[in-house]
Scaffold this motif. Structure first.
Motif, PDB file in Angstrom:
ATOM      1  N   GLU A 158      68.007  50.080 -58.473  1.00  0.00           N
ATOM      2  CA  GLU A 158      68.830  48.869 -58.470  1.00  0.00           C
ATOM      3  C   GLU A 158      68.009  47.616 -58.191  1.00  0.00           C
ATOM      4  N   ALA A 159      67.049  47.707 -57.266  1.00  0.00           N
ATOM      5  CA  ALA A 159      66.224  46.545 -56.925  1.00  0.00           C
ATOM      6  C   ALA A 159      65.395  46.096 -58.130  1.00  0.00           C
ATOM      7  N   GLU A 160      64.902  47.050 -58.912  1.00  0.00           N
ATOM      8  CA  GLU A 160      64.096  46.725 -60.089  1.00  0.00           C
ATOM      9  C   GLU A 160      64.947  46.061 -61.173  1.00  0.00           C
ATOM     10  N   ILE A 161      66.168  46.556 -61.377  1.00  0.00           N
ATOM     11  CA  ILE A 161      67.065  45.930 -62.345  1.00  0.00           C
ATOM     12  C   ILE A 161      67.448  44.524 -61.881  1.00  0.00           C
ATOM     13  N   ASN A 162      67.624  44.353 -60.579  1.00  0.00           N
ATOM     14  CA  ASN A 162      67.944  43.031 -60.045  1.00  0.00           C
ATOM     15  C   ASN A 162      66.796  42.056 -60.290  1.00  0.00           C
ATOM     16  N   GLU A 163      65.549  42.517 -60.112  1.00  0.00           N
ATOM     17  CA  GLU A 163      64.392  41.659 -60.367  1.00  0.00           C
ATOM     18  C   GLU A 163      64.328  41.278 -61.843  1.00  0.00           C
ATOM     19  N   ASP A 195      60.515  46.446 -56.481  1.00  0.00           N
ATOM     20  CA  ASP A 195      61.405  47.018 -55.456  1.00  0.00           C
ATOM     21  C   ASP A 195      60.779  46.991 -54.066  1.00  0.00           C
ATOM     22  N   GLY A 196      59.613  46.344 -53.931  1.00  0.00           N
ATOM     23  CA  GLY A 196      58.967  46.224 -52.629  1.00  0.00           C
ATOM     24  C   GLY A 196      58.281  47.484 -52.152  1.00  0.00           C
ATOM     25  N   VAL A 197      58.088  48.446 -53.065  1.00  0.00           N
ATOM     26  CA  VAL A 197      57.466  49.733 -52.703  1.00  0.00           C
ATOM     27  C   VAL A 197      56.381  50.058 -53.733  1.00  0.00           C
ATOM     28  N   ILE A 198      55.229  50.537 -53.262  1.00  0.00           N
ATOM     29  CA  ILE A 198      54.164  51.003 -54.154  1.00  0.00           C
ATOM     30  C   ILE A 198      53.933  52.481 -53.881  1.00  0.00           C
TER      31      ILE A 198
END
Length: 301
Positions: free
Chosen positions: A40-45, A120-123
């Motif tokens: 969801e975070a990636e789609i939001n970006e 998404d703030g994660v690697i």
């Protein structure tokens, strides 16, 4: 009058802005999909990216891009299908003539990939290994920022074949130098996690320097020789020495100053300005004074 000039400028630069946006979007999609999952975070970006490029919506194929993104946001189509459809549209667009040359377009894609990884703030490990694979497949970008520095950093992180949390945070801190995350929540999270990380300036290794007609600026205290002598050598080889950084600057020579780390923060405004200009797409190459002196010695000997 200023509004008319701005409108005229937009007309003349719309092709370049569109091509840069497409390259960045393609990289963003690759980065989002590196680990095979879309959250969801990636789609939001992705949605925020679209909002940030509204001025291009009337230029094909941006209307199609926006429609596909809207379908993903409203859950009319699965997220992964959205990424695949958008990537397909990017490839269709590539059939047209690019405003930018191949190197510049690929560097824009690379910045987009890092944007996608950070979305998404994660690697995670798969993203890092897949990024290494992409870097290995694009060695024609060697000596260009941020490829040169990023590849050195990735190779260092993976040298022991394991990735610890500290290395993950260092990568995050490095990515954020040239990636603008649109989500305020994710951006704040990244800034908080990397607040204690000081990224050192990894200058271009084995630099390919062209002197004729190129502009050179020096910063820091030189350990080998002095500025006057270096200016004289640059002029001999057809280069143009300057005292300040501008959008026309091609090379920034960073003095060693006796500090083996020579972190960006140690050199103040010139390095900071060069890094900010590079974020905006200007190809300023940072070179350590010792590497630059070696190049000059080879050419003048």
């Amino acid at each position: 009058m200023k509004n008319i000039e701005a409108q005229t400028l937009n007309v003349y630069t719309s092709k370049s802005r569109a091509d840069k946006a497409i390259s960045s979007l393609k990289g963003l999609l690759i980065g989002i999909n590196l680990d095979g999952e879309v959250n969801e975070a990636e789609i939001n970006e992705l949605k925020l990216w679209a909002n940030n490029h509204k001025e291009l919506i009337n230029r094909n194929p941006f209307k199609e891009f926006m429609d596909v993104i809207d379908c993903a946001v409203t859950e009319k189509i699965p997220s992964k299908e959205c990424i695949e459809d958008l990537y397909w549209l990017c490839q269709k667009y590539e059939n047209d003539n690019y405003y930018y040359n191949t190197v510049t377009s690929d560097l824009q894609i690379l910045q987009g990939i890092c944007h996608g990884i950070l979305a998404d703030g994660v690697i995670n490990d798969k993203e890092i290994y897949d990024l290494k694979q992409w870097l290995n497949e694009n060695e024609h970008l060697s000596t260009y920022y941020p490829y040169d520095e990023l590849r050195s950093l990735i190779l260092s992180v993976l040298s022991d074949k394991k990735i610890d949390e500290e290395e993950r945070v260092v990568l995050m801190a490095y990515f954020k130098q040239f990636v603008n995350i649109h989500s305020k929540e994710i951006s704040s999270k990244i800034n908080e996690q990397t607040s204690d990380v000081n990224i050192s300036g990894l200058c271009t290794s084995d630099p390919d320097v062209v002197f004729e007609g190129k502009t050179f600026c020096i910063t820091g205290v030189l350990k080998r020789g002095n500025r006057e002598n270096l200016h004289r050598d640059i002029l001999k080889l057809g280069g143009i020495p300057t005292d300040s950084i501008t959008k026309k600057t091609d090379y920034l020579i960073v003095g060693d100053n006796g500090n083996p780390a020579w972190a960006f923060s140690c050199y103040g405004r010139k390095v900071e300005k060069a890094v900010n200009l590079r974020k905006d797409g200007h190809t300023i190459m940072l070179i350590h004074e010792f590497d630059f002196s070696d190049v000059i010695d080879d050419l003048l000997s």
